[in-house]
Design a protein around this motif. Structure first.
Motif, short mmCIF file in Angstrom:
data_model
loop_
_atom_site.label_atom_id
_atom_site.label_comp_id
_atom_site.label_asym_id
_atom_site.label_seq_id
_atom_site.Cartn_x
_atom_site.Cartn_y
_atom_site.Cartn_z
N VAL A 106 14.67 -10.03 0.54
CA VAL A 106 14.30 -11.36 1.07
C VAL A 106 14.95 -12.51 0.31
N ARG A 107 15.74 -12.21 -0.73
CA ARG A 107 16.37 -13.28 -1.52
C ARG A 107 17.87 -13.02 -1.64
N ASN A 108 18.62 -14.09 -1.75
CA ASN A 108 20.07 -14.01 -1.91
C ASN A 108 20.41 -13.86 -3.39
N ARG A 109 20.02 -12.69 -3.92
CA ARG A 109 20.28 -12.41 -5.33
C ARG A 109 20.73 -10.97 -5.50
N LEU A 110 21.50 -10.73 -6.57
CA LEU A 110 22.03 -9.40 -6.85
C LEU A 110 21.66 -9.00 -8.26
N SER A 111 21.18 -7.76 -8.43
CA SER A 111 20.83 -7.26 -9.75
C SER A 111 22.08 -6.95 -10.56
N LYS A 112 21.92 -6.75 -11.86
CA LYS A 112 23.00 -6.28 -12.70
C LYS A 112 23.02 -4.74 -12.66
N PRO A 113 24.21 -4.13 -12.76
CA PRO A 113 24.26 -2.66 -12.72
C PRO A 113 23.66 -2.04 -13.98
N ASN A 114 22.99 -0.92 -13.82
CA ASN A 114 22.44 -0.17 -14.96
C ASN A 114 23.42 0.86 -15.48
N HIS A 115 24.45 1.15 -14.72
CA HIS A 115 25.47 2.13 -15.16
C HIS A 115 26.77 1.83 -14.42
N THR A 116 27.85 2.39 -14.93
CA THR A 116 29.15 2.21 -14.28
C THR A 116 29.22 3.08 -13.03
N LEU A 117 30.20 2.80 -12.21
CA LEU A 117 30.42 3.63 -11.02
C LEU A 117 30.77 5.05 -11.45
N ARG A 118 30.32 6.03 -10.67
CA ARG A 118 30.50 7.41 -11.08
C ARG A 118 31.15 8.23 -9.97
N ARG A 134 0.79 -1.23 0.00
CA ARG A 134 0.00 0.00 0.00
C ARG A 134 0.83 1.29 0.00
N ASP A 135 2.18 1.18 0.20
CA ASP A 135 3.00 2.39 0.29
C ASP A 135 4.32 2.15 -0.42
N GLU A 136 4.63 2.98 -1.41
CA GLU A 136 5.84 2.80 -2.21
C GLU A 136 7.12 3.13 -1.45
N ARG A 137 7.00 3.70 -0.27
CA ARG A 137 8.19 4.01 0.52
C ARG A 137 8.77 2.77 1.19
N VAL A 138 8.03 1.68 1.18
CA VAL A 138 8.53 0.40 1.68
C VAL A 138 8.46 -0.60 0.53
N VAL A 139 9.56 -1.30 0.28
CA VAL A 139 9.66 -2.21 -0.86
C VAL A 139 10.01 -3.60 -0.36
N TRP A 140 9.27 -4.61 -0.84
CA TRP A 140 9.56 -6.02 -0.58
C TRP A 140 10.50 -6.46 -1.69
N GLY A 141 11.80 -6.49 -1.41
CA GLY A 141 12.79 -6.69 -2.46
C GLY A 141 13.14 -8.14 -2.70
N SER A 142 13.10 -8.55 -3.95
CA SER A 142 13.45 -9.93 -4.29
C SER A 142 14.94 -10.09 -4.59
N ARG A 143 15.69 -8.96 -4.54
CA ARG A 143 17.13 -9.01 -4.81
C ARG A 143 17.77 -7.73 -4.28
N VAL A 144 19.07 -7.75 -4.14
CA VAL A 144 19.83 -6.57 -3.75
C VAL A 144 20.05 -5.71 -5.00
N GLU A 145 19.73 -4.44 -4.92
CA GLU A 145 19.91 -3.52 -6.05
C GLU A 145 21.35 -2.99 -6.02
N VAL A 146 22.16 -3.46 -6.97
CA VAL A 146 23.58 -3.16 -6.94
C VAL A 146 23.87 -1.68 -7.17
N ASP A 147 23.02 -0.98 -7.94
CA ASP A 147 23.28 0.44 -8.22
C ASP A 147 23.24 1.30 -6.96
#
Length: 508
Positions: free
Chosen positions: A478-490, A284-297
């Motif tokens: 909640v999962r032991n997964r990592l996303s792919k980066p959308n951009h290089t380190l800056r 019900r609130d976008e300020r809390v996210v149920w994440g299926s993976r770690v967002e690498v960015d």
């Protein structure tokens, strides 16, 4: 622009009146803006404690404004004007640069404990500019600085009250006008200490030597400092000296992150029940996210918060792998965490230089590239007022299942760093980020372990601290997964030119 008047809750108003009475006994009357000479004994130590959202920071800010209006001199740690026998002083402190920057963002001129323990020594030529900016001297004529440069400095100081920032606006760097650092010799009157749950006994003793009146602001639901017997320094204070805020302030009433933090206070709440509340909130609130993976960015500027060191090391190596980081060097933009200063006792001055520039244990840093000498690194210290330094560095990258870390850069002595893409929840205390990722499987492991701290399940204290690091958005992974980066380190957004430490010539 008209300021909106502040309305205190009942317990905030009571705490304000109590602190005001303590200050009155120390010779500072906030009601009549009346100052009397400092009393040698001061008013001692008191604490204002409460959970996240109870209004501690608002109360601190309003007390600061009242003290400033009463004529109390605010000591920022970057410069102190001429001493006057009748002057009264206030310093607002936090244990880390990140914690101090949170207060500065809200208009409170906070600095770190180290910047009060150790004061800068200014070049006499540029000290004349500082005196002028502070209203204690005439506008100087400085060789190499134009009238326009001095005007830029004055305009900056009028809105920011930072001497180093003002001198930077005039085109100077820290190494131009600060010649060194020394241990504070003169005491101060009043100290406000935010995030005081992080204080260890030694820091507390040091502060009591400096301040005759000390007010601690802290959260009793956080984690006690490591090797501190599970206790916070304010827990030993008698009840009349410990004020507790319990009501969530109205500005935070519609905050799902704080709702989750306060839900942990239910003694009957299990870990499974808590995750169900998180899932329902996320729907019900976008300020809390149920994440299926770690967002690498997000990891480059906002580390994943974990409980176990093994998880931290695994996530760091996964972060470096997906960015294609080489084994023998760092990429520009990689995050680091200062793990202390590795210098022998005889190099005390060099240690003060490093610590005063923000390289204290727990400081969050972004690597900008190699320095001019082998083993030196150009660094951006997150939250520091003068953030860019070049310093002798010992960078340690731990590997899974290996006892000894990999060291891509190592001076013989200097500031030591661990990788900062993931940090333990203990080390994250005092910091806040817009978006925070909490690694749920680690909290589940803590719940299964059945350990407690100060009469409460450890997982609840860990979850509370981790959740309250988020200012705008919480991602519960909640999962032991990592996303792919959308951009290089800056690093392009960290454009200020570096101010090389004098250590570059002194430490080999």
């Amino acid at each position: 622009m008209t300021q909106v008047p502040v309305t205190f809750s009942e317990d905030q108003a009571s705490a304000y009146d109590t602190v005001a009475e303590v200050l009155r006994s120390a010779g500072i009357d906030l009601d009549d803006a009346l100052l009397t000479p400092p009393r040698e004994a001061g008013a001692g130590v008191m604490a204002v404690i409460g959970k996240a959202g109870s209004g501690k920071t608002l109360l601190l800010a309003e007390l600061y404004k009242a003290l400033e209006q009463a004529g109390v001199d605010v000591v920022s740690g970057d410069y102190e004007g001429r001493k006057r026998k009748d002057r009264r002083t206030l310093a607002i402190l936090a244990p880390t640069n990140k914690a101090a920057s949170v207060l500065r963002f809200r208009g409170v001129p906070a600095t770190t404990i180290h910047r009060i323990l150790y004061t800068p020594v200014y070049d006499p030529e540029y000290e004349r500019i500082a005196d002028w900016l502070a209203g204690q001297g005439e506008k100087p004529e400085i060789e190499g600085l134009t009238e326009q440069a001095l005007d830029r400095a004055a305009a900056f100081y009028a809105s920011n009250k930072s001497i180093p920032g003002a001198l930077a606006a005039a085109g100077l760097r820290g190494s131009d006008f600060i010649t060194g650092w020394k241990r504070r010799e003169d005491p101060l009157d009043i100290g406000f200490v935010d995030e005081s749950s992080m204080l260890d006994d030694r820091q507390f003793e040091d502060l009591q030597e400096i301040f005759s009146t000390l007010v601690l602001f802290g959260d009793p639901a956080q984690l006690a400092p490591v090797n501190q017997s599970g206790k916070m320094v304010f827990e030993t204070l008698p009840a009349p000296r410990k004020l507790e805020l319990s009501r969530i302030h109205r500005q935070d009433a519609d905050n799902p992150i704080l709702d989750l933090a306060h839900a942990l206070g239910d003694p009957a709440l299990s870990f499974e029940d808590f995750e169900e509340i998180i899932a329902q909130t996320a729907e019900r609130d976008e300020r809390v996210v149920w994440g299926s993976r770690v967002e690498v960015d997000l990891m480059a500027r906002s580390p994943v918060l974990v409980w176990r060191n093994a998880t931290r090391i695994r996530l760091i190596n996964a972060f470096r792998r997906v960015h294609g980081a080489p084994e023998d060097s760092l990429l520009e933009g990689e995050p680091l965490i200062c793990d202390g200063i590795e210098l022998p006792l005889k190099h005390r001055k060099k240690r003060l230089d490093l610590e005063a520039r923000g390289l204290i244990k727990g400081a969050q840093v972004v690597y900008l590239g190699p320095g001019r000498k082998p083993g030196f690194s150009r660094l951006h210290v997150m939250g520091a007022e003068d953030p860019q330094v070049s310093a002798a560095s010992i960078v340690k990258i731990e590997k899974p299942d290996e006892e000894e870390p990999f060291i891509p850069y190592a001076a013989r002595m200097g500031a030591a760093f661990l990788h900062g893409a993931a940090v333990t929840i203990h080390k994250a205390q005092g910091s806040q980020w817009d978006t925070v990722q909490v690694y749920g499987p680690d909290l589940y492991a803590a719940a299964r372990a059945g350990r407690g701290e100060a009469g409460q399940p450890l997982w609840k204290r860990l979850a509370y601290v981790a959740i309250t690091r988020a200012q705008e958005r919480l991602i519960w992974v909640v999962r032991n997964r990592l996303s792919k980066p959308n951009h290089t380190l800056r690093v392009d957004d960290l454009r200020a030119p570096p101010a090389p430490l004098r250590l570059e010539e002194e430490v080999s």
